[in-house]
Each structure stands twice: as C-alpha cells, then as structure tokens.
Motif scaffolding. Structure first.
Motif, PDB file in Angstrom:
ATOM      1  N   PHE A 182       0.858  -1.184   0.000  1.00  0.00           N
ATOM      2  CA  PHE A 182       0.000   0.000   0.000  1.00  0.00           C
ATOM      3  C   PHE A 182       0.899   1.241   0.000  1.00  0.00           C
ATOM      4  N   ILE A 183       0.751   2.096  -0.994  1.00  0.00           N
ATOM      5  CA  ILE A 183       1.524   3.337  -1.073  1.00  0.00           C
ATOM      6  C   ILE A 183       0.560   4.507  -0.932  1.00  0.00           C
ATOM      7  N   GLY A 184       0.721   5.283   0.130  1.00  0.00           N
ATOM      8  CA  GLY A 184      -0.205   6.361   0.422  1.00  0.00           C
ATOM      9  C   GLY A 184      -0.194   7.468  -0.610  1.00  0.00           C
ATOM     10  N   THR A 185      -1.382   7.976  -0.940  1.00  0.00           N
ATOM     11  CA  THR A 185      -1.516   9.112  -1.857  1.00  0.00           C
ATOM     12  C   THR A 185      -2.252  10.275  -1.192  1.00  0.00           C
ATOM     13  N   THR A 186      -2.614  10.104   0.087  1.00  0.00           N
ATOM     14  CA  THR A 186      -3.348  11.140   0.821  1.00  0.00           C
ATOM     15  C   THR A 186      -2.735  11.315   2.198  1.00  0.00           C
ATOM     16  N   LYS A 187      -3.017  12.431   2.820  1.00  0.00           N
ATOM     17  CA  LYS A 187      -2.462  12.749   4.134  1.00  0.00           C
ATOM     18  C   LYS A 187      -3.278  12.086   5.235  1.00  0.00           C
ATOM     19  N   GLY A 188      -2.595  11.360   6.131  1.00  0.00           N
ATOM     20  CA  GLY A 188      -3.282  10.699   7.222  1.00  0.00           C
ATOM     21  C   GLY A 188      -3.684  11.657   8.333  1.00  0.00           C
ATOM     22  N   TRP A 189      -4.611  11.207   9.174  1.00  0.00           N
ATOM     23  CA  TRP A 189      -5.094  12.027  10.282  1.00  0.00           C
ATOM     24  C   TRP A 189      -5.556  11.124  11.426  1.00  0.00           C
ATOM     25  N   ARG A 222      -6.386   6.910   1.411  1.00  0.00           N
ATOM     26  CA  ARG A 222      -6.382   6.327   0.069  1.00  0.00           C
ATOM     27  C   ARG A 222      -4.956   5.960  -0.291  1.00  0.00           C
ATOM     28  N   ALA A 223      -4.803   4.817  -0.958  1.00  0.00           N
ATOM     29  CA  ALA A 223      -3.472   4.333  -1.312  1.00  0.00           C
ATOM     30  C   ALA A 223      -3.536   3.576  -2.627  1.00  0.00           C
ATOM     31  N   LEU A 224      -2.397   3.540  -3.308  1.00  0.00           N
ATOM     32  CA  LEU A 224      -2.237   2.653  -4.450  1.00  0.00           C
ATOM     33  C   LEU A 224      -1.827   1.287  -3.922  1.00  0.00           C
TER      34      LEU A 224
END
Length: 338
Positions: free
Chosen positions: A150-157, A173-175
């Motif tokens: 899983f490669i993240g494309t959005t900022k976590g919170w 969201r991740a690729l």
C-alpha cells in the motif's frame, strides 16, 4: 444527523408522550496530523481492551480484500487475531483467520510492525526517496496467501472519540499492488486501498449501540465517514474529506445528513440496505446513494454482530467549483453491540 425511518418508527411506539428526540451529539470529532509512531502498538491502561489495524482494497478483475490484525486483552491474557477475506464482485470467496498468543508476537511501540513466528505480516515505513508512506502486508494460511504493498496518496489524520479511544486513518487512500493466492492460483493485482488503526478501545465503547463506517472515492478525493450510534435518538456523525497529494477537511456534524433505509432482516436482526449521505458547506457539496450488493455477517461474541457491506455508490462531490462523479463499489460496515 442520522435517521433510521424504520427503526425509529418502532422505537417511537414505546416512547412517553412528552419525550423529545435528542439531536446529534454535541461532541465533535476533530482530526489532527499524524506521525508514523501513531500507527505503532499502543496498548492501554485498561484491564480489558482491544486494538486493531485494518486494511481493505478494491482490485482489478472485480476482486476486493480485507486484512486485519486485532489484539484482544483481558484476564491477564492477550491474543493477536489475523484475518484475511477475499471477495469477487462483492461476494465472499474465502475467509481465513489465525490466533496467536501476543507474547509470541514481535510488535513495535515505535513504528508499525507486527511479526509472528512465520513472517512479518505488517510493516509500515516512509520511503526515503519519495517521502511516501508505504505498508507491506504478508499473509498465508493453508492455500490462501497475499503479498500486498500500500503506497499512500493522501495525508493521514487521527482523532479521539468521546470514550477516549483513538482512531487514526493512516491511509485514507493508497495505491495497492501485489499478488493474492487462492486455490493454487496466484493472481497479480492492483487497485486502490485504505488503512486505519483503532487503539485504547475499552469496555466503555459498549455503552453505544454501535457504529456505521465507510469510505468513498472520486477521481481526486477520499471521503471517510462514520456514525457512532449513541442511543436510538442520539448519534455522533463525522466526515473527513481528503484530496489526493493534499490535505484534509473536517466537515461539522451540523452539515451532515445520513439516512439508512430499506430495513429488513439479516441474520436475525433488522438492518438497513440503502444509505444516503449528504454534506453541504461553503466549499463542499456531496450527495451519494449507497445500495447494498452483498453483505458478509460475522458474529463477535454472543451479543455483537458485524456486517461488512459491499455497496454500489453513485452521486457527485464538488470542491469549490470542480465537480466529480462517484460511481463504484466500496466497502462499508455496521457493528452492533446490542
């Protein structure tokens, strides 16, 4: 706010005439930025608690998967339950799980890392070259296996609920890429995925009736929503919207409306099969209808029921002046404590 027309009708028959419905709870979820350590093992000061890491992904050829690692601790015993589900067109194809004594598991309090005697099942790290947050997932029981990245494309919170438990959405969201293996066939897969982590979940959570949760993607957004059902008339709704390679926006409960309809029996309980989600602010407009394709039911202890939905989501989302359509199959859930 949240409404359940069928369920609320039955409840109101038994209400006193002078009883007034309470609005959505005044507590408001407040997300904040995360660091990698937030997704490590936390444990709890409570004598009984649970903590879990959850991943799901929508993949090519209409496959979807769910992987989770859950710690249950109580009565001086702690266990790790590892679970993996594969779905095809929303229908369950295979379900596997395995239990480990936590004392036999290597688990880090500094970074996302879980290793059993057989393998490293979860490893999270930041790529030094790209700065992307990456998770490697490895699983095998019998003839079912997965090797996924899983490669993240959005900022976590992350944010704290009123019951003092924490929820970190590390990868809104991740690729996703890798392989899944079933029935001696290894399939190369790719798609989009999600990962979150809950900790310090104690017995106080059982004061609630349960919760709904889900996520929805458009071309450039990741929308994470939930409704904690406090009582039959009081809820805690939340919605956080991410944009790819950008930040996130928290939507106030007063600007949310979630409706659950078409209530009918599943596994001896009355549950909804169609959901509508509406969010309106000065900069955001979201309208989505979610219709059930299939439901996977799991019994958790004698009183708790968990339904994992695959729902067909249709609608639109507007951020400022740009509007995108929503038309895809996503995973949602309903956990009912009582």
């Amino acid at each position: 706010m949240l409404s359940f027309p069928g369920l609320m009708k039955n409840h109101k028959k038994n209400r006193k005439k002078d009883q007034v419905d309470e609005p959505a709870d005044t507590f408001e979820f407040s997300p904040q930025d995360i660091i990698l350590k937030d997704d490590a093992y936390h444990g709890s000061q409570g004598l009984q608690f649970t903590e879990w890491w959850y991943f799901d992904a929508a993949l090519n050829d209409e496959y979807s998967i769910q992987f989770s690692a859950r710690i249950l601790s109580g009565l001086n015993l702690s266990f790790l339950f590892v679970r993996f589900d594969i779905y095809k067109e929303g229908h369950l194809v295979v379900h596997k799980r395995k239990m480990h004594l936590l004392k036999d598991v290597e688990i880090s309090k500094e970074k996302p890392f879980i290793k059993t005697a057989e393998r490293t099942i979860m490893k999270g790290y930041i790529d030094e070259k790209t700065g992307n947050l990456i998770y490697d997932i490895s699983f095998q029981i019998d003839d079912v296996a997965a090797e996924l990245q899983f490669i993240g494309t959005t900022k976590g919170w992350k944010g704290k609920h009123e019951a003092e438990d924490w929820w970190v959405v590390t990868l809104p969201r991740a690729l996703v890429s890798g392989t899944i293996t079933l029935a001696a066939q290894t399939i190369t897969v790719q798609g989009s995925g999600y990962h979150d982590h809950n900790w310090n979940v104690k017995i106080f959570a059982l004061r609630n009736i349960g919760w709904y949760w889900g996520k929805i993607y458009s071309d450039r957004t990741a929308i994470t929503w939930a409704n904690i059902i406090r009582t039959t008339v009081k809820v805690q709704p939340l919605l956080v919207m991410n944009t790819i390679h950008n930040s996130y926006i928290n939507v106030s409960p007063k600007n949310l409306h979630f409706t659950a309809t078409e209530i009918s029996e599943e596994n001896g309980k009355m549950i909804p099969h169609v959901f509508s989600l509406d969010a309106q602010t000065d900069t955001i407009a979201l309208q989505v209808t979610m219709k059930t394709v299939d439901i996977h039911h799991v019994k958790i202890f004698p009183l708790m029921d968990y339904w994992r939905y695959h729902v067909k989501c249709t609608g639109s989302v507007r951020i400022n002046s740009e509007t995108e359509s929503i038309d895809n199959l996503f995973i949602a859930e309903f956990l009912k404590f009582r």
